[in-house]
Design a protein around this motif. Structure first.
Motif, PDB file in Angstrom:
ATOM      1  N   GLN B  33       0.835  -1.200   0.000  1.00 45.84           N
ATOM      2  CA  GLN B  33       0.000   0.000   0.000  1.00 45.84           C
ATOM      3  C   GLN B  33       0.875   1.258   0.000  1.00 45.84           C
ATOM      4  O   GLN B  33       0.618   2.205  -0.734  1.00 45.84           O
ATOM      5  N   ARG B  34       1.939   1.228   0.803  1.00 49.54           N
ATOM      6  CA  ARG B  34       2.851   2.382   0.820  1.00 49.54           C
ATOM      7  C   ARG B  34       3.484   2.584  -0.562  1.00 49.54           C
ATOM      8  O   ARG B  34       3.666   3.707  -1.011  1.00 49.54           O
ATOM      9  N   ALA B  35       3.830   1.489  -1.223  1.00 50.19           N
ATOM     10  CA  ALA B  35       4.418   1.603  -2.560  1.00 50.19           C
ATOM     11  C   ALA B  35       3.428   2.239  -3.541  1.00 50.19           C
ATOM     12  O   ALA B  35       3.793   3.102  -4.344  1.00 50.19           O
ATOM     13  N   VAL B  36       2.170   1.811  -3.436  1.00 50.91           N
ATOM     14  CA  VAL B  36       1.132   2.381  -4.314  1.00 50.91           C
ATOM     15  C   VAL B  36       1.018   3.885  -4.068  1.00 50.91           C
ATOM     16  O   VAL B  36       0.997   4.690  -5.000  1.00 50.91           O
ATOM     17  N   GLU B  37       0.988   4.253  -2.802  1.00 54.19           N
ATOM     18  CA  GLU B  37       0.852   5.680  -2.465  1.00 54.19           C
ATOM     19  C   GLU B  37       2.056   6.473  -2.943  1.00 54.19           C
ATOM     20  O   GLU B  37       1.922   7.601  -3.426  1.00 54.19           O
ATOM     21  N   ALA B  38       3.233   5.878  -2.817  1.00 51.54           N
ATOM     22  CA  ALA B  38       4.450   6.574  -3.256  1.00 51.54           C
ATOM     23  C   ALA B  38       4.413   6.811  -4.767  1.00 51.54           C
ATOM     24  O   ALA B  38       4.808   7.879  -5.247  1.00 51.54           O
TER      25      ALA B  38
END
Lengths: 387, 387
Positions: B33-38
């Motif tokens: 999820q953090r990767a998607v947001e980044a």
């Protein structure tokens, strides 16, 4: 024009009139982002991360079955539809399951270049059948079938893009579809209906699909989200008899890896179920119609009278026929010097020489000014060469 | 235990000791999820939505080449690696490109069940070679090769899971790898090295890969993010000679659909490049090691002495051999009555009867209590049946 993510082989700053990609301006990026956020808010994200059902995301199957039944008055059950990684995976899977090296398949002349490539990779013997302004000529197909039968052979399938064909933009009329279904029954071949442009239609209703006309018998129909949502999600669907779908679902390919990408399938399902896809489609049709209109107006203005071209009622492509004095390879060479690229006809035929006077333009990808400007340059070059 | 997303065929409330899925508890959902947001914060998301390069996401290729060269002292160039939709797609693509119906391929007895399924789908003639406690027996392979050569035949490839094999958990030692490479050169077959468990190792370094030992000559090595990140992303890679990679990249399958899923490839690339994957791997190894330890301790305690089993140094699986008095199919039937499911040996052999005394347990998927409890039930059943 700067292409953030250029189709293969596109030189920066060039005008790729060949690119059969959806325009980057028309990708519903914000809408997909909302779908992603909704999934994360809603919880239950584990299913995006694990192996998925071999048949594909259940919610997406349900959505597509309901929509196709409603819009086209079909009687699909969920056993008739599976999710695939774009129509590409469908074509490849169909070759794997229905054919062996050396088998004959029938295609239109011209036909979709990359499908021909997949058929060649499977070592199939491809026979192409001439088209006229309405698509494949049924009497030519029958002649081909009789000739094959005389050798004790029959094709495994006939592959066709029935609506807004790639590369011509032609839609095959209902009577021809019915006649081909008769031939398929008499000679025992399947019909592979690659219907990825169905939802990019600008006007009236389309003829019923082969699948509908044949009551699903021996027809494999492919659909895709690549043209109407985003190719990067790699999502499409296959419709066929329950037995055929069960055969694909039970293949080693799907048993080993699970169904089509669970991550993007869940996003696609969320996007569709929210109603966003239907709204996007309505808007998208207007956008592509505008591009088609601009392309045709530019062709009318720029091309000499000896150049003929199709006037597609949907899809992405226009097919040009050049006068005998203009050789496509020479035109391509001159266009390249103007930083302009199109798809020469040769690649769309089994025998490349058959395409020596044709080329395919795509109106899907370019910004409007490049589309108009590119066609103006092309028209000037054709006039210079035919002068 | 409630499975939000059960592996196929798992009854709710049951204990699926067969499931070769990563545990849902071990999926790095928040990290992805953090990767998607980044990615969304960073802009440039269009590339997630368009067709991707046939070779796959360039950043992910770069990351993997650098990491493999660093960790394994390889000399990979980017032309040697392509991104694929999980190792499944690699196995299927290799069959498409390297074989035709009727060709011979070699596998271990036992071998990975779903790969056998893909080989059967390609109408290949599968010959399996006995293993001992160190893996495939090279002298048996040589005998098989000589027998084939006497018929004027040679296998197209030898398929092997070299590290923590599925289903046995065995790692093939370096001398055998070297000997097999010699045979591959003498008899002219390729080695397909399905190395998806490489990064799930609990102890010492692994032997060098076939790819490393053969200097990349005629070896196709597959890797996957399914075991170490998430199967739902459908991401893996293939390493081979530049010529072989170019052949795959130039296939109709990739020309038509573009490279492996651009959406999840970009997410995977972002996740890896942030350092999150490496951190996750370190943690994951400890988690799976704990599960392996629990499973072995439970087996030691629960099984009668006549049951032998492997003690894998990594991966997901333990392979059991039952005493002659216990029939696997009968054990499976009794286990089912206790809501317990395992993978009977038959499916892992060309000749199912060869697996009549074996079964595969997976320690990757179950919560610790179910893992321990399931093995206790299984031990009780075996004791009852062998009493």
């Amino acid at each position: 024009m700067i292409l953030e993510n250029r189709p293969q082989g596109v030189v920066a700053g060039s005008i790729p009139l060949f690119a059969g990609h959806p325009s980057h301006e028309l990708l519903p990026i914000a809408g997909v982002q909302r779908a992603v956020e909704a999934i994360w808010r809603g919880g239950g994200v584990t299913r995006l991360f694990d192996y998925g059902d071999e048949q594909g995301n259940a919610q997406l199957i349900e959505f597509l079955v309901e929509r196709l039944n409603r819009v086209e008055s079909l009687g699909l059950r969920r056993e008739n539809l599976m999710i695939i990684g774009g129509s590409t995976c469908g074509v490849d899977m169909i070759c794997d399951q229905l054919t062996r090296a050396g088998d004959v398949v029938l295609v239109d002349a011209p036909s979709y270049r990359d499908a021909l490539h997949i058929f060649r990779d499977h070592h199939l013997e491809i026979r192409d059948i001439d088209i006229d302004e309405s698509g494949v000529m049924v009497e030519e197909m029958e002649r081909m079938l009789r000739a094959l039968a005389a050798q004790g052979r029959a094709p495994k399938f006939y592959y066709v893009v029935p609506n807004f064909q790639n590369p011509t933009g032609i839609t095959l009329p209902e009577p021809r579809r019915r006649a081909i279904i008769k031939l398929s029954r008499r000679y025992g071949f399947a019909i592979v209906e690659d219907d990825v442009y169905n939802d990019i239609r600008f006007g009236d209703d389309l003829p019923p699909s082969f699948y509908a006309l044949a009551d699903g018998e021996n027809v494999l129909r492919l659909g895709s989200f690549s043209k109407t949502l985003a190719p990067g999600l790699r999502m499409g669907w296959l419709i066929a008899s329950a037995g055929r779908v069960a055969g694909f679902v039970g293949s080693g390919l799907l048993t080993m890896g699970g169904g089509a990408n669970p991550f993007t399938a869940a996003i696609t399902a969320e996007y569709c179920r929210s109603g966003a896809w239907e709204t996007h489609l309505q808007w998208l049709r207007g956008q592509y119609q505008q591009r088609r209109d601009i392309a045709l107006a530019a062709l009318d203005a720029a091309m000499p009278a000896e150049v003929s071209f199709t006037r597609p009622a949907g899809g992405y492509f226009i097919w040009l026929r050049l006068p005998p004095s203009v050789r496509v390879d020479e035109l391509a060479e001159r266009a390249k010097q103007e930083n302009l690229y199109f798809a020469p006809g040769a690649g769309f035929f089994v025998n490349p020489a058959d395409g020596a006077r044709h080329l395919r333009l795509s109106f899907s990808f370019l910004p409007l000014t490049d589309l108009r400007g590119g066609i103006e340059i092309l028209g000037r070059l054709v006039r210079e060469m035919s002068a």
